[in-house]
Design a protein around this motif. Structure first.
Motif, PDB file in Angstrom:
ATOM      1  N   VAL A  17       3.724 -31.307 -74.152  1.00 28.67           N
ATOM      2  CA  VAL A  17       3.659 -30.659 -72.834  1.00 28.67           C
ATOM      3  C   VAL A  17       2.827 -31.460 -71.822  1.00 28.67           C
ATOM      4  N   HIS A  18       1.808 -32.181 -72.279  1.00 31.84           N
ATOM      5  CA  HIS A  18       1.048 -33.020 -71.328  1.00 31.84           C
ATOM      6  C   HIS A  18       1.825 -34.291 -70.982  1.00 31.84           C
ATOM      7  N   ASP A  19       2.757 -34.645 -71.859  1.00 32.55           N
ATOM      8  CA  ASP A  19       3.729 -35.703 -71.580  1.00 32.55           C
ATOM      9  C   ASP A  19       3.061 -36.968 -71.041  1.00 32.55           C
ATOM     10  N   GLU A  20       3.365 -37.348 -69.796  1.00 32.12           N
ATOM     11  CA  GLU A  20       2.885 -38.626 -69.241  1.00 32.12           C
ATOM     12  C   GLU A  20       1.528 -38.503 -68.549  1.00 32.12           C
ATOM     13  N   GLN A  21       0.931 -37.314 -68.576  1.00 30.87           N
ATOM     14  CA  GLN A  21      -0.330 -37.112 -67.850  1.00 30.87           C
ATOM     15  C   GLN A  21      -1.407 -38.109 -68.308  1.00 30.87           C
ATOM     16  N   LYS A  22      -2.224 -38.548 -67.346  1.00 32.80           N
ATOM     17  CA  LYS A  22      -3.288 -39.510 -67.648  1.00 32.80           C
ATOM     18  C   LYS A  22      -4.657 -38.902 -67.365  1.00 32.80           C
ATOM     19  N   THR A  23      -5.684 -39.445 -67.967  1.00 29.83           N
ATOM     20  CA  THR A  23      -7.056 -39.059 -67.642  1.00 29.83           C
ATOM     21  C   THR A  23      -7.425 -39.715 -66.310  1.00 29.83           C
ATOM     22  N   PRO A  24      -8.536 -39.281 -65.678  1.00 29.95           N
ATOM     23  CA  PRO A  24      -8.955 -39.949 -64.432  1.00 29.95           C
ATOM     24  C   PRO A  24      -9.209 -41.454 -64.640  1.00 29.95           C
ATOM     25  N   GLN A  25      -9.441 -41.860 -65.884  1.00 33.91           N
ATOM     26  CA  GLN A  25      -9.629 -43.294 -66.169  1.00 33.91           C
ATOM     27  C   GLN A  25      -8.303 -44.013 -66.405  1.00 33.91           C
ATOM     28  N   GLY A  26      -7.196 -43.268 -66.355  1.00 33.77           N
ATOM     29  CA  GLY A  26      -5.883 -43.887 -66.504  1.00 33.77           C
ATOM     30  C   GLY A  26      -5.390 -44.019 -67.937  1.00 33.77           C
ATOM     31  N   LEU A  27      -6.087 -43.370 -68.872  1.00 34.88           N
ATOM     32  CA  LEU A  27      -5.651 -43.406 -70.277  1.00 34.88           C
ATOM     33  C   LEU A  27      -4.728 -42.219 -70.566  1.00 34.88           C
ATOM     34  N   PRO A  28      -3.910 -42.306 -71.628  1.00 31.76           N
ATOM     35  CA  PRO A  28      -3.085 -41.149 -71.990  1.00 31.76           C
ATOM     36  C   PRO A  28      -3.961 -39.898 -72.171  1.00 31.76           C
ATOM     37  N   TYR A  29      -3.460 -38.748 -71.692  1.00 31.12           N
ATOM     38  CA  TYR A  29      -4.282 -37.536 -71.683  1.00 31.12           C
ATOM     39  C   TYR A  29      -4.728 -37.107 -73.081  1.00 31.12           C
ATOM     40  N   LEU A  30      -3.942 -37.490 -74.086  1.00 34.65           N
ATOM     41  CA  LEU A  30      -4.311 -37.132 -75.462  1.00 34.65           C
ATOM     42  C   LEU A  30      -5.685 -37.669 -75.862  1.00 34.65           C
ATOM     43  N   THR A  31      -6.124 -38.754 -75.239  1.00 36.64           N
ATOM     44  CA  THR A  31      -7.461 -39.271 -75.587  1.00 36.64           C
ATOM     45  C   THR A  31      -8.536 -38.240 -75.221  1.00 36.64           C
ATOM     46  N   HIS A  32      -8.313 -37.526 -74.111  1.00 33.71           N
ATOM     47  CA  HIS A  32      -9.264 -36.466 -73.740  1.00 33.71           C
ATOM     48  C   HIS A  32      -9.199 -35.318 -74.751  1.00 33.71           C
ATOM     49  N   LEU A  33      -7.986 -34.875 -75.064  1.00 35.56           N
ATOM     50  CA  LEU A  33      -7.824 -33.715 -75.950  1.00 35.56           C
ATOM     51  C   LEU A  33      -8.374 -33.999 -77.346  1.00 35.56           C
ATOM     52  N   THR A  34      -8.093 -35.193 -77.866  1.00 32.83           N
ATOM     53  CA  THR A  34      -8.591 -35.511 -79.209  1.00 32.83           C
ATOM     54  C   THR A  34     -10.099 -35.752 -79.182  1.00 32.83           C
ATOM     55  N   SER A  35     -10.627 -36.197 -78.052  1.00 30.05           N
ATOM     56  CA  SER A  35     -12.077 -36.376 -78.011  1.00 30.05           C
ATOM     57  C   SER A  35     -12.787 -35.017 -77.980  1.00 30.05           C
ATOM     58  N   VAL A  36     -12.186 -34.022 -77.308  1.00 34.21           N
ATOM     59  CA  VAL A  36     -12.758 -32.665 -77.330  1.00 34.21           C
ATOM     60  C   VAL A  36     -12.647 -32.083 -78.750  1.00 34.21           C
ATOM     61  N   ALA A  37     -11.488 -32.294 -79.379  1.00 33.61           N
ATOM     62  CA  ALA A  37     -11.309 -31.815 -80.758  1.00 33.61           C
ATOM     63  C   ALA A  37     -12.301 -32.499 -81.702  1.00 33.61           C
ATOM     64  N   ARG A 127     -16.950 -30.708 -71.526  1.00 30.86           N
ATOM     65  CA  ARG A 127     -17.835 -31.391 -70.571  1.00 30.86           C
ATOM     66  C   ARG A 127     -18.485 -32.624 -71.211  1.00 30.86           C
ATOM     67  N   ILE A 128     -18.801 -32.550 -72.502  1.00 30.14           N
ATOM     68  CA  ILE A 128     -19.319 -33.741 -73.197  1.00 30.14           C
ATOM     69  C   ILE A 128     -18.312 -34.879 -73.060  1.00 30.14           C
ATOM     70  N   SER A 129     -17.042 -34.549 -73.324  1.00 25.51           N
ATOM     71  CA  SER A 129     -15.983 -35.558 -73.245  1.00 25.51           C
ATOM     72  C   SER A 129     -15.822 -36.102 -71.827  1.00 25.51           C
ATOM     73  N   ASN A 130     -16.045 -35.240 -70.836  1.00 24.41           N
ATOM     74  CA  ASN A 130     -15.829 -35.657 -69.444  1.00 24.41           C
ATOM     75  C   ASN A 130     -17.015 -36.414 -68.848  1.00 24.41           C
ATOM     76  N   LEU A 131     -18.156 -36.355 -69.495  1.00 20.57           N
ATOM     77  CA  LEU A 131     -19.334 -37.048 -68.946  1.00 20.57           C
ATOM     78  C   LEU A 131     -19.389 -38.505 -69.404  1.00 20.57           C
ATOM     79  N   GLN A 132     -18.272 -39.177 -69.227  1.00 19.85           N
ATOM     80  CA  GLN A 132     -18.259 -40.615 -69.449  1.00 19.85           C
ATOM     81  C   GLN A 132     -18.477 -41.286 -68.093  1.00 19.85           C
ATOM     82  N   LYS A 133     -18.401 -42.592 -68.068  1.00 24.95           N
ATOM     83  CA  LYS A 133     -18.556 -43.315 -66.802  1.00 24.95           C
ATOM     84  C   LYS A 133     -17.599 -42.727 -65.756  1.00 24.95           C
ATOM     85  N   PRO A 134     -18.092 -42.350 -64.561  1.00 25.70           N
ATOM     86  CA  PRO A 134     -17.206 -41.738 -63.573  1.00 25.70           C
ATOM     87  C   PRO A 134     -16.080 -42.677 -63.136  1.00 25.70           C
TER      88      PRO A 134
END
Ligand SMILES: [Mn+2]
Length: 180
Positions: A17-37, A127-134
Motif C-alpha cells: 500500500v505504501h508502494d512508491e512512497q519515499k521518506t523525506p530523505q528519498g529512501l523507500p518508505y519501508l526503511t522507515h516502517l522497518t526501523s520503527v518495527a 519519533r526515534i526513527s524520525n530524529l535522524q539528520k533533518p
C-alpha cells in the motif's frame, strides 16, 4: 519472541500500500516502517514483553502510517488485521480535517492516551526513527519546531515504555546539533 508469519503479513501489506512512497530523505518508505518495527522489537526484548503483546506492537509499528499516508480505509484494516490493530493505527494517525499541524499532533496524542502502552510506544519508536539528520530542505525554524514537538511527545507518552523513553530522550538531546 514474536511470530515471523505475522511480521511478514504486516510487512507485505505495508509494502504493497505504501508502494512508491519515499521518506523525506528519498529512501523507500519501508526503511522507515522497518526501523520503527526494529525499535519495537528491541524494546520488547528489553522489557520481556509477552509474545502476544509483541506481535500486536510490531504489527501496529509496521502499519502505523497506512491510514495517514495511503488510500487504505479503517474498514479494510479491520477486515485484514482486526479491530484492535486498526484502532491503534487510527490513534497514531493525524486528523487531516484539523487545520493546524500543532492541533493535529495534540489531538493525536489525546487519542493515544486512551490506547494501551503498546500503541503509545509505537509513537515513541516513530519519533526515534524520525530524529535522524533533518532533510536538506528543512530550514532552522522547522528543525527547531520538530525538536520542540519531539519533547512534547516524550513528555506526554514517557510512561508507555521506559526503554524507548530513554532512547527518545537521548535522540532529542543529540538532535540539538542540527539547531543553529
Ligand atoms: Mn511514521
Amino acid at each position: 519472541m514474536f511470530s515471523q508469519e505475522k511480521y511478514l503479513k504486516a510487512l507485505n501489506y505495508a509494502a504493497r500500500v505504501h508502494d512508491e512512497q519515499k521518506t523525506p530523505q528519498g529512501l523507500p518508505y519501508l526503511t522507515h516502517l522497518t526501523s520503527v518495527a526494529m525499535e519495537m522489537i528491541h524494546a520488547c526484548e528489553e522489557g520481556n514483553v509477552k509474545l502476544e503483546d509483541a506481535d500486536f506492537a510490531i504489527t501496529v509499528a509496521l502499519l502505523h502510517d497506512v491510514l495517514e499516508d495511503t488510500d487504505v480505509t479503517i474498514g479494510e484494516l479491520i477486515e485484514e488485521f482486526g479491530e484492535e490493530v486498526a484502532s491503534g493505527v487510527e490513534a497514531l494517525s493525524k486528523d487531516p480535517t484539523i487545520e493546524s499541524k500543532k492541533q493535529q499532533m495534540a489531538d493525536s496524542i489525546n487519542r493515544l492516551l486512551t490506547q494501551n502502552y503498546a500503541v503509545q510506544s509505537v509513537k515513541l519508536a516513530d519519533r526515534i526513527s524520525n530524529l535522524q539528520k533533518p532533510p536538506q530542505d528543512w530550514d532552522n525554524e522547522k528543525i527547531y519546531n520538530y525538536f520542540q514537538e519531539s519533547k512534547f511527545i516524550l513528555s506526554c507518552l514517557k510512561n508507555a515504555n521506559p526503554f524507548l523513553s530513554k532512547r527518545l530522550e537521548d535522540k532529542i538531546n543529540n538532535y540539538r546539533i542540527y539547531i543553529k
